[in-house]
Design an enzyme around this catalytic site. Structure first.
Site, PDB file in Angstrom:
ATOM      1  N   GLU A   1       0.817  -1.212   0.000  1.00 51.58           N
ATOM      2  CA  GLU A   1       0.000   0.000   0.000  1.00 51.58           C
ATOM      3  C   GLU A   1       0.856   1.269   0.000  1.00 51.58           C
ATOM      4  O   GLU A   1       0.741   2.127  -0.869  1.00 51.58           O
ATOM      5  CB  GLU A   1      -0.905  -0.038   1.234  1.00 51.58           C
ATOM      6  CG  GLU A   1      -1.752   1.204   1.438  1.00 51.58           C
ATOM      7  CD  GLU A   1      -2.488   1.182   2.761  1.00 51.58           C
ATOM      8  OE1 GLU A   1      -3.453   1.945   2.894  1.00 51.58           O
ATOM      9  OE2 GLU A   1      -2.079   0.414   3.675  1.00 51.58           O
ATOM     10  N   HIS A   2       1.697   1.412   1.007  1.00 48.32           N
ATOM     11  CA  HIS A   2       2.577   2.579   1.138  1.00 48.32           C
ATOM     12  C   HIS A   2       4.022   2.137   0.931  1.00 48.32           C
ATOM     13  O   HIS A   2       4.466   1.193   1.581  1.00 48.32           O
ATOM     14  CB  HIS A   2       2.483   3.194   2.535  1.00 48.32           C
ATOM     15  CG  HIS A   2       1.103   3.573   2.971  1.00 48.32           C
ATOM     16  ND1 HIS A   2       0.412   2.875   3.945  1.00 48.32           N
ATOM     17  CD2 HIS A   2       0.291   4.574   2.565  1.00 48.32           C
ATOM     18  CE1 HIS A   2      -0.761   3.447   4.128  1.00 48.32           C
ATOM     19  NE2 HIS A   2      -0.865   4.477   3.309  1.00 48.32           N
TER      20      HIS A   2
END
Length: 439
Positions: free
Chosen positions: A324-325
């Site tokens: 995600e990040h």
């Protein structure tokens, strides 16, 4: 041929995936039952689950305009000013996204016009998590973006926190432009927005993060309604070379681990020294964290540290994670823009942290997890738009050309009805025979 996986030295492992899968099975079973009950009993079931899970059962779960105004007035002015500032950043970025989407009409043949236009969904649901963390920022991400897209009706739900109204979250929902604000959380909120009840009209699409139960509810209801994306626990992947500061690496890993005890926090580095020092810094910082009860099990069970030999291997392994990040703490962080293809969002350089994206910078923080970055990006203004097409034929020569071509092409596929529809156009425009029309 599939490329071989990167071989890394793993200094810290996560728990086996089988343990995660087992817990998800229990979540799935619970959610299935709740959704079925709400389908059958509507508002009665919604109230029962709100009482059970949130100890909350007001006369109406929807706040009136007067109640909203009173709640907003109770919020400190500095908080209101900060909410407005952040929402301006989100709105500005969403408007630039909208400007990048082009409607067009083109004439491909004489009198043949093909076009594309964007129509906003007519009702969207925004889920803003509560519980331990009232994620005020999720109101900016879901509601502001929907309104920039032109969604006329946005229903926003957030749970009470320990029987109290989360005033700052309500203020954020209101300032973002929510048309309806409901103090309702969990599976019962997602199900009510999806299937509708006597007091809540259903929406067409639901967006926003949530716990495992909220995510599973969205997954089960997808198809009946649209959703932003399939989501799981928050993930952070830190990429570091030998120039990275282990203290910064550790602080940023823990910044996302505090989301929940199942939040993966992973470091990939070309430096064993950075890896070992980062592990030491995490262990030093954890005891003093106010959110240690979440961050510690997250790091213990889902933290990983990998050491690779080269930057090429670092980027290749990062893409295998498809997290995600992804925070890039290397000497040339913008190289990641060229080398990586599978991530929710990149945070380039030591001056940029994932927390900026979560809270203040303006890009959307609703992002793909559990490997979904292999096929989708995060929530954006286009998610609330339906890209539709239209066609028009006004030139008779083109009508004849396309009619005859349609007849031939359809008969190759044995679609006689399609063929006849094309035949009729050629017959109308050029007098072609219709041997199948015996009338």
């Amino acid at each position: 041929m599939r490329e071989a996986a990167v071989v890394a030295t793993i200094l810290k492992h996560a728990v086996p995936k089988s343990e995660v899968t087992a817990s998800l099975a229990q979540v799935r079973e619970t959610v299935t039952g709740v959704i079925a009950d709400i389908r059958a009993r509507g508002d009665e079931a919604v109230r029962a689950y709100s009482e059970k899970f949130d100890k909350w059962s007001p006369d109406s779960f929807r706040l009136t305009d007067e109640e909203v105004e009173k709640i907003v007035a109770s919020v400190p002015q500095q908080v209101i000013d900060d909410i407005r500032f952040v929402q301006d950043q989100v709105r500005t970025f969403a408007r630039h996204q909208l400007d990048s989407l082009r409607e067009f009409e083109v004439e491909t043949l004489p009198g043949v016009r093909l076009g594309q236009k964007h129509i906003p969904v007519q009702a969207a649901g925004a889920y803003i998590p509560g519980g331990r963390y009232p994620l005020t920022a999720s109101a900016h991400m879901t509601i502001v973006t929907a309104k920039v897209a032109g969604v006329p009706r946005v229903v926003a739900c957030t749970p009470p926190i320990h029987g109290e109204i989360p005033a700052a979250t309500v203020a954020a929902m209101h300032l973002a432009g929510a048309d309806e604000i409901w103090l309702l959380g969990g599976v019962q909120a997602v199900a009510a927005m999806s299937v509708g009840t006597d007091t809540m009209r259903p929406v067409n699409l639901i967006a926003g993060p949530g716990n495992a139960y909220v995510a599973e509810a969205k997954r089960q209801l997808f198809g009946e309604i649209g959703i932003d994306l399939f989501a799981g626990p928050t993930e952070i992947l830190v990429l570091a070379d030998d120039q990275a500061d282990p203290f910064v690496c550790a602080v940023d890993l823990l910044s996302q681990a505090e989301h929940g005890p199942d939040s993966p926090a992973v470091l990939i580095t070309t430096s064993r020294e950075v890896a070992e020092k980062t592990i030491a810094e995490v262990e030093r910082l954890l005891p003093g964290m106010p959110t240690r009860d979440f961050a510690e099990p997250a790091w213990r069970d889902h933290g990983q540290v990998h050491v690779v030999d080269t930057l090429d291997e670092l980027y290749a392994l990062a893409d295998e994670f498809a997290f995600e990040h992804v925070e890039v703490l290397t000497a040339e962080p913008r190289l990641a823009l060229e080398r990586m293809t599978q991530y929710g969002a990149l945070f380039l350089g030591e001056g940029t942290c994932v927390s900026f994206g979560d809270k203040v910078i303006g890009t959307n923080h609703v992002l793909p997890t559990r490997g979904a970055a292999r096929y989708t990006g995060g929530l954006w203004v286009g998610k609330y738009l339906k890209t539709v097409t239209y066609q028009e034929v006004t030139d008779t020569d083109s009508q004849v050309l396309l009619g005859r071509l349609c007849g031939r092409a359809a008969r190759v596929e044995l679609f006689e009805g399609h063929a006849r529809s094309g035949d009729v156009r050629a017959a109308k425009a050029a007098g072609d025979e219709l041997p199948w029309n015996t009338a």
